[in-house]
Design a protein around this motif. Structure first.
Motif, short mmCIF file in Angstrom:
data_model
loop_
_atom_site.label_atom_id
_atom_site.label_comp_id
_atom_site.label_asym_id
_atom_site.label_seq_id
_atom_site.Cartn_x
_atom_site.Cartn_y
_atom_site.Cartn_z
N THR A 14 0.82 -1.21 0.00
CA THR A 14 0.00 0.00 0.00
C THR A 14 0.86 1.26 0.00
O THR A 14 1.93 1.29 0.61
N LYS A 18 2.00 2.87 -6.59
CA LYS A 18 1.56 2.05 -7.73
C LYS A 18 0.51 2.74 -8.58
O LYS A 18 0.60 2.73 -9.79
N SER A 36 -6.82 -2.52 -9.39
CA SER A 36 -7.56 -3.66 -8.83
C SER A 36 -7.93 -3.42 -7.37
O SER A 36 -8.95 -3.92 -6.89
N GLY A 37 -7.10 -2.63 -6.65
CA GLY A 37 -7.42 -2.33 -5.25
C GLY A 37 -8.77 -1.65 -5.14
O GLY A 37 -9.49 -1.83 -4.15
N TYR A 40 -11.49 -4.11 -4.59
CA TYR A 40 -11.56 -4.59 -3.20
C TYR A 40 -12.14 -3.50 -2.29
O TYR A 40 -12.92 -3.77 -1.38
N ARG A 41 -11.75 -2.26 -2.56
CA ARG A 41 -12.28 -1.15 -1.75
C ARG A 41 -13.78 -0.95 -2.00
O ARG A 41 -14.54 -0.65 -1.08
N SER A 97 -8.53 -4.79 3.11
CA SER A 97 -7.44 -5.75 3.35
C SER A 97 -7.89 -6.87 4.30
O SER A 97 -7.37 -7.98 4.24
N ALA A 100 -9.94 -9.22 1.94
CA ALA A 100 -9.22 -9.69 0.75
C ALA A 100 -8.76 -11.16 0.79
O ALA A 100 -8.65 -11.78 -0.26
N ARG A 106 -12.11 -13.32 -3.96
CA ARG A 106 -11.07 -13.16 -4.98
C ARG A 106 -11.52 -13.79 -6.30
O ARG A 106 -11.29 -13.24 -7.37
N GLY A 126 -1.85 -3.76 -8.35
CA GLY A 126 -2.49 -4.45 -7.22
C GLY A 126 -1.49 -5.21 -6.38
O GLY A 126 -0.38 -4.74 -6.12
N ARG A 127 -1.92 -6.41 -5.94
CA ARG A 127 -1.06 -7.25 -5.11
C ARG A 127 -0.71 -8.55 -5.84
O ARG A 127 0.34 -9.12 -5.60
N ASP A 128 -1.67 -9.02 -6.67
CA ASP A 128 -1.52 -10.34 -7.29
C ASP A 128 -1.69 -10.28 -8.80
O ASP A 128 -2.10 -11.26 -9.41
N MET A 129 -1.42 -9.12 -9.38
CA MET A 129 -1.61 -8.99 -10.83
C MET A 129 -0.65 -9.91 -11.58
O MET A 129 -1.04 -10.58 -12.53
N ARG A 177 -1.33 -3.58 7.73
CA ARG A 177 -1.90 -3.99 6.44
C ARG A 177 -0.86 -4.74 5.60
O ARG A 177 -1.17 -5.74 4.97
N ASP A 181 -1.30 -8.49 4.18
CA ASP A 181 -1.22 -8.77 2.74
C ASP A 181 -0.10 -9.78 2.43
O ASP A 181 -0.21 -10.60 1.53
N ARG A 184 -0.98 -13.58 4.26
CA ARG A 184 -2.16 -14.39 3.95
C ARG A 184 -1.77 -15.54 3.00
O ARG A 184 -0.81 -15.41 2.22
O1 C5P Z 1 -4.15 -1.07 -3.40
P1 C5P Z 1 -5.12 -0.67 -2.32
O2 C5P Z 1 -4.50 -0.16 -1.06
O3 C5P Z 1 -6.19 0.23 -2.86
O4 C5P Z 1 -5.88 -2.04 -1.94
C1 C5P Z 1 -6.68 -2.16 -0.78
C2 C5P Z 1 -6.56 -3.58 -0.25
O5 C5P Z 1 -7.15 -4.50 -1.18
C3 C5P Z 1 -5.13 -4.08 -0.05
O6 C5P Z 1 -4.63 -3.80 1.24
C4 C5P Z 1 -5.21 -5.57 -0.30
O7 C5P Z 1 -5.48 -6.27 0.89
C5 C5P Z 1 -6.41 -5.71 -1.21
N1 C5P Z 1 -5.99 -6.01 -2.58
C6 C5P Z 1 -5.74 -7.32 -2.91
N2 C5P Z 1 -5.41 -7.66 -4.18
C7 C5P Z 1 -5.29 -6.73 -5.14
C8 C5P Z 1 -5.50 -5.36 -4.83
C9 C5P Z 1 -5.84 -5.03 -3.53
O8 C5P Z 1 -5.83 -8.20 -2.05
N3 C5P Z 1 -4.99 -7.09 -6.38
#
Ligand code: C5P
Length: 221
Positions: A14, A18, A36-37, A40-41, A97, A100, A106, A126-129, A177, A181, A184
């Motif tokens: 975070t 990005k 992608s976040g 999730y938000r 988060s 997530a 997912r 994102g996190r898993d792109m 956070r 992330d 997990r």
């Molecule tokens: O990137 P951002 O802070 O907006 O994302 C919010 C939360 O969404 C992250 O802390 C993460 O847990 C989750 N997330 C995720 N996979 C992604 C994007 C975000 O798990 N591809």
């Protein structure tokens, strides 16, 4: 032959920059962008507004399945209401988060994310792109920055938007956070195999964007 449009994935913790970097790289290449976040938000915001129990994995996944979202050039509509600012609240990011790790959530968001892959190309952050959603991406970036640099950036951003912010609280929320992330078991935050690690702690946004464009030139060149 069915050749998929190119994707550059930018994963990282975070507030690593990005989002800004992804938009700038996308606009330099004339490509689309996937935050992608935000998905999730948006799910987290809906969970809050519908007063759904975040622990109820099936109900949360159902929210994601039925999200009525429109991304438009000036913002994001959720059920017809503008929410681009609401989803940036720390409370929403923290809940995002927390929900997530839910595998059903997912899975529900997977096809929505892949639908962004259109010509001439996509920059996805994102996190898993790179590890899950676009495993075949020709260029994968893992964008990192020191946690205190990230907390300071986030603090500045919030204050500029007129939202009150406390550096110590942000730093501890961010550490929590990051830990969630990274630790997990489902789609953890980790550099994809073959990803280029870019550390932006001491780089300007322009330098970070240029580093990624140079790497892309290396792929295409
Ligand atoms: O990137 P951002 O802070 O907006 O994302 C919010 C939360 O969404 C992250 O802390 C993460 O847990 C989750 N997330 C995720 N996979 C992604 C994007 C975000 O798990 N591809």
């Amino acid at each position: 032959m069915n050749v998929l449009p190119p994707v550059i994935t930018i994963d990282g913790p975070t507030a690593s920059g990005k989002g800004t970097v992804a938009h700038r790289v996308a606009s330099a290449l004339g490509w689309g962008v996937l935050d992608s976040g935000a998905l999730y938000r948006l799910t987290a915001l809906s969970v809050l507004r519908q007063q759904i129990d975040p622990q109820d994995a099936a109900a949360v996944a159902q929210v994601a399945n039925t999200l009525d979202v429109v991304f438009h050039p000036d913002g994001i509509l959720l059920n017809g209401l503008e929410v681009a600012e609401d989803i940036r609240q720390e409370q929403v990011g923290n809940l995002a988060s927390q929900i997530a790790p839910n595998p059903a959530l997912r899975a529900a968001l997977l096809s929505r994310q892949r639908a962004f892959r259109t010509l001439p190309g996509l920059v996805a952050d994102g996190r898993d792109m790179g590890t899950v959603v676009f495993q075949d991406a020709p260029l994968k970036i893992f964008l990192v920055a020191d946690v205190s640099a990230r907390a300071q950036r986030r603090c500045k951003q919030l204050i500029e938007k007129g939202i009150s912010a406390n550096l110590a609280d942000l730093l501890s929320d961010m550490r929590e956070r990051d830990a969630r992330d990274i630790q997990r078991t489902v789609a953890p935050l980790i550099a994809a195999p073959g990803a280029h690690v870019v550390d932006s702690s001491n780089l300007t946004i322009d330098q970070t964007v240029q580093a990624i464009l140079d790497l892309w030139s290396g792929v295409t060149g």
